[in-house]
Design a protein around this motif. Structure first.
Motif, PDB file in Angstrom:
ATOM      1  N   THR A  92       6.038  23.483  10.341  1.00 25.51           N
ATOM      2  CA  THR A  92       5.838  23.638  11.220  1.00 25.51           C
ATOM      3  C   THR A  92       5.967  23.503  12.506  1.00 25.51           C
ATOM      4  N   ASN A  93       5.419  22.764  13.809  1.00 25.69           N
ATOM      5  CA  ASN A  93       6.127  21.855  14.967  1.00 25.69           C
ATOM      6  C   ASN A  93       4.726  21.621  14.922  1.00 25.69           C
ATOM      7  N   TYR A  94       4.985  20.399  14.643  1.00 20.73           N
ATOM      8  CA  TYR A  94       3.298  19.338  14.978  1.00 20.73           C
ATOM      9  C   TYR A  94       3.085  18.937  16.310  1.00 20.73           C
ATOM     10  N   ASP A  95       4.123  18.643  17.355  1.00 19.19           N
ATOM     11  CA  ASP A  95       4.420  18.301  18.726  1.00 19.19           C
ATOM     12  C   ASP A  95       3.334  17.144  18.565  1.00 19.19           C
ATOM     13  N   LYS A  96       4.723  16.537  17.883  1.00 13.47           N
ATOM     14  CA  LYS A  96       3.796  14.752  18.474  1.00 13.47           C
ATOM     15  C   LYS A  96       2.471  14.597  17.913  1.00 13.47           C
ATOM     16  N   GLU A  97       1.440  15.360  16.807  1.00 11.34           N
ATOM     17  CA  GLU A  97       0.802  14.900  16.522  1.00 11.34           C
ATOM     18  C   GLU A  97       0.840  14.201  15.264  1.00 11.34           C
ATOM     19  N   ASP A  98      -0.305  13.714  14.734  1.00 12.64           N
ATOM     20  CA  ASP A  98      -0.412  12.523  13.392  1.00 12.64           C
ATOM     21  C   ASP A  98      -0.635  13.309  12.307  1.00 12.64           C
ATOM     22  N   ALA A  99       0.613  13.183  11.406  1.00 11.10           N
ATOM     23  CA  ALA A  99       0.800  13.729  10.050  1.00 11.10           C
ATOM     24  C   ALA A  99       0.214  12.571   8.652  1.00 11.10           C
ATOM     25  N   VAL A 100       0.009  11.742   9.054  1.00  8.83           N
ATOM     26  CA  VAL A 100      -1.005  10.417   7.961  1.00  8.83           C
ATOM     27  C   VAL A 100      -1.395   9.449   9.056  1.00  8.83           C
ATOM     28  N   TYR A 101      -2.423   8.604   8.752  1.00  7.27           N
ATOM     29  CA  TYR A 101      -2.922   7.737   9.745  1.00  7.27           C
ATOM     30  C   TYR A 101      -3.335   6.451   8.030  1.00  7.27           C
ATOM     31  N   VAL A 102      -3.441   5.647   8.745  1.00  4.89           N
ATOM     32  CA  VAL A 102      -3.420   4.728   7.426  1.00  4.89           C
ATOM     33  C   VAL A 102      -4.433   3.326   8.410  1.00  4.89           C
ATOM     34  N   TYR A 103      -5.514   3.151   7.749  1.00  2.00           N
ATOM     35  CA  TYR A 103      -5.613   2.771   8.814  1.00  2.00           C
ATOM     36  C   TYR A 103      -5.598   0.879   7.902  1.00  2.00           C
ATOM     37  N   TYR A 157       1.430  -0.812   0.409  1.00  2.00           N
ATOM     38  CA  TYR A 157       0.111  -0.124  -0.425  1.00  2.00           C
ATOM     39  C   TYR A 157       1.299   1.407  -0.228  1.00  2.00           C
ATOM     40  N   GLU A 158       0.655   1.913  -0.967  1.00  2.00           N
ATOM     41  CA  GLU A 158       1.011   3.472  -0.688  1.00  2.00           C
ATOM     42  C   GLU A 158       0.180   4.708  -0.845  1.00  2.00           C
ATOM     43  N   THR A 159       1.328   5.691  -0.009  1.00  2.00           N
ATOM     44  CA  THR A 159      -0.084   6.954  -0.347  1.00  2.00           C
ATOM     45  C   THR A 159       0.897   8.301  -0.006  1.00  2.00           C
ATOM     46  N   GLU A 160       0.373   9.432  -0.424  1.00  2.00           N
ATOM     47  CA  GLU A 160       1.527  10.549  -0.261  1.00  2.00           C
ATOM     48  C   GLU A 160       0.450  10.633   0.165  1.00  2.00           C
ATOM     49  N   PHE A 161       1.359  12.112   1.241  1.00  2.00           N
ATOM     50  CA  PHE A 161       0.707  13.103   2.555  1.00  2.00           C
ATOM     51  C   PHE A 161       1.698  13.715   2.135  1.00  2.00           C
ATOM     52  N   THR A 162       1.251  15.202   2.700  1.00  2.00           N
ATOM     53  CA  THR A 162       1.983  16.613   2.734  1.00  2.00           C
ATOM     54  C   THR A 162       1.694  17.308   4.154  1.00  2.00           C
ATOM     55  N   VAL A 163       3.110  18.140   4.490  1.00  2.00           N
ATOM     56  CA  VAL A 163       3.590  18.095   5.725  1.00  2.00           C
ATOM     57  C   VAL A 163       3.880  19.892   5.392  1.00  2.00           C
ATOM     58  N   SER A 164       3.410  20.894   6.891  1.00  2.00           N
ATOM     59  CA  SER A 164       3.773  21.846   6.245  1.00  2.00           C
ATOM     60  C   SER A 164       5.697  22.584   7.341  1.00  2.00           C
TER      61      SER A 164
END
Length: 456
Positions: free
Chosen positions: A292-303, A283-290
């Motif tokens: 900034t400091n996400y402070d350990k927040e999820d940027a991408v979640y695969v279910y 499985y492959e997916t693309e995600f984008t980050v800006s």
């Protein structure tokens, strides 16, 4: 007083009878001296005959005119030369002058190297040269698996500013109100252009003071916070392996939660996440980050539901489920122990399938109205993911059974037993959970009614 001729001119001087001048250095010496007191050269012995005029060389080597007889002799006075300077002193003076010159030149060079505008100029030159290695070094990035010159080049290209087309630049310092200006921050605007000047891109560069360099000059660094995304999470189903931009997210990036990884930093923009497992299709997916400091927040979640079981996994599950379903009824008809039912040896102990098995025997084999024979003519299985979003890999297998039966039926009115024949089809479902590398049955449905026969 007397008259003498000196360089063709008549002079009146006091006569000096007891001195002579050295022909080499001009030092005045007594007539009786043998060696010059100034340079040490041997002096010529002069015999002056009685009544003859004295001709004495001048210090410049030009003979004086003869002095008439009876007149006093005049010799030109010469200043005593200074004692020669020692060689060591000369070397010391030269060294001091050289050090002063070199020090001044070095100071000017170091000041030029520390110039904030020079830093911006070097950045702009590297940009139009498309030298990502140089840009990376100038921006002082801390190299990691996700912070590399190649990754920076992809980021620059993805920004849509025509990075690969730019060949010229102009740098200007932004004007700041002196009262409001931050003395520790400088701003420069760079305008990039292509050869035809039809494509132009403008960017603002921020420099921040970060201590001293070369002891005397402010150390300026380009601000890079608008390039880097920090401290963001990547979450994938448990039991799978993940790669981000081709880099395996192993123990180095894993957290305490299974299937979760923490990325300390990467460049902003698009990234690729691939998920692999022995039981799922890649499985492959693309995600984008800006930036900034996400402070350990999820940027991408695969279910789990995003994944599809591999064809090999589906075939294996379908085969096991069909074998379990047919064995369940065949063994029950012969009243065998539940342990002889095929493909249930790895079943979870919390599953009540054994109790269902015993009840089916009681209700359909040992009862007055009972099934006597069972022949399966066809079995089919359909496998589907059955994930609940808790990170556990599960699958549901629906088994469709086609069969022929014979049964013993007691007539309601006469109370006589009669043999009946029939055919039918039914569906039951088995639910599997992937634990410790094995698929285990954890639930079921439809087992009671999957086999239907004529009872009356």
């Amino acid at each position: 007083m007397g008259k003498i001729w000196y360089n063709g001119k008549e002079k009146t001087r006091k006569r000096r009878r007891n001195t002579m001048f050295c022909e080499k250095c001009g030092t005045q010496n007594p007539d009786e001296a043998v060696f010059c007191a100034g340079c040490g050269a041997k002096l010529p012995k002069i015999n002056v005959p009685q009544g003859q005029p004295v001709v004495q060389a001048s210090p410049q080597g030009i003979p004086n005119q003869p002095v008439p007889e009876g007149q006093p002799v005049y010799q030109q006075p010469v200043k005593t030369p200074r004692k020669p300077m020692p060689i060591g002193a000369k070397i010391a003076i030269i060294a001091i002058i050289a050090v002063a010159i070199l020090g001044t030149a070095g100071f000017m060079i170091l000041r030029s190297l520390a110039s904030p505008k020079r830093i911006v100029e070097n950045y702009a030159k590297a940009y139009v040269a498309h030298d990502s290695e140089k840009i990376f070094d100038l921006l002082c990035f801390e190299r990691s698996e996700f912070i590399t010159p190649d990754a920076l080049e992809k980021t620059l290209e993805a920004r849509g500013s025509g990075y690969k087309d730019m060949t010229e630049y102009t740098v200007k310092e932004d004007d700041e109100d002196e009262e409001e200006a931050d003395k520790d921050t400088l701003y420069y605007t760079i305008v990039f252009r292509d050869n035809s000047h039809s494509n132009e891109s403008e960017t603002t560069v921020t420099l921040e003071k970060s201590g001293k360099q070369f002891l005397f000059f402010d150390d300026w660094k380009m601000r890079t916070t608008d390039y880097v995304a920090k401290e963001y999470g990547v979450h994938v189903p448990a039991g799978t392996t993940a790669k981000m931009d081709g880099v395996a997210l192993g123990d180095k990036y894993s957290t305490d939660e299974q299937g979760e990884y923490l990325i300390p930093s990467s460049f902003d923009g698009k990234h690729t996440l691939s998920v692999e497992s022995d039981i799922y299709e890649p499985y492959e997916t693309e995600f984008t980050v800006s930036a900034t400091n996400y402070d350990k927040e999820d940027a991408v979640y695969v279910y789990d539901s995003d994944l599809k079981l591999s064809s090999a996994t589906e075939e294996s599950l379908a085969s096991a489920a069909k074998e379990t379903a047919t064995s369940f009824y065949s063994c029950a008809l012969e009243q065998k122990a539940f342990s002889e039912v095929a493909s249930v040896e790895t079943m979870d102990s919390d599953c009540n399938l054994e109790s269902e098995y015993n009840d089916w025997i009681s209700n359909n084999v040992t009862s007055d109205t009972c099934i006597k024979s069972l022949e399966f003519t066809n079995t089919e299985a359909a496998v589907a993911a059955s994930n609940q979003g808790d990170g556990v890999l599960r699958a549901k297998v629906d088994v469709t059974l086609s069969y022929n039966t014979t049964s013993s039926v007691k007539d309601f009115w006469s109370d006589k037993k009669e043999k009946r024949s029939g055919e039918g089809s039914g569906t039951c479902s088995l639910y599997y959970e992937y634990q410790d590398g094995q698929w285990m049955i954890y639930d079921y449905s439809g087992m009671t009614y999957a086999i239907d026969y004529q009872k009356y």
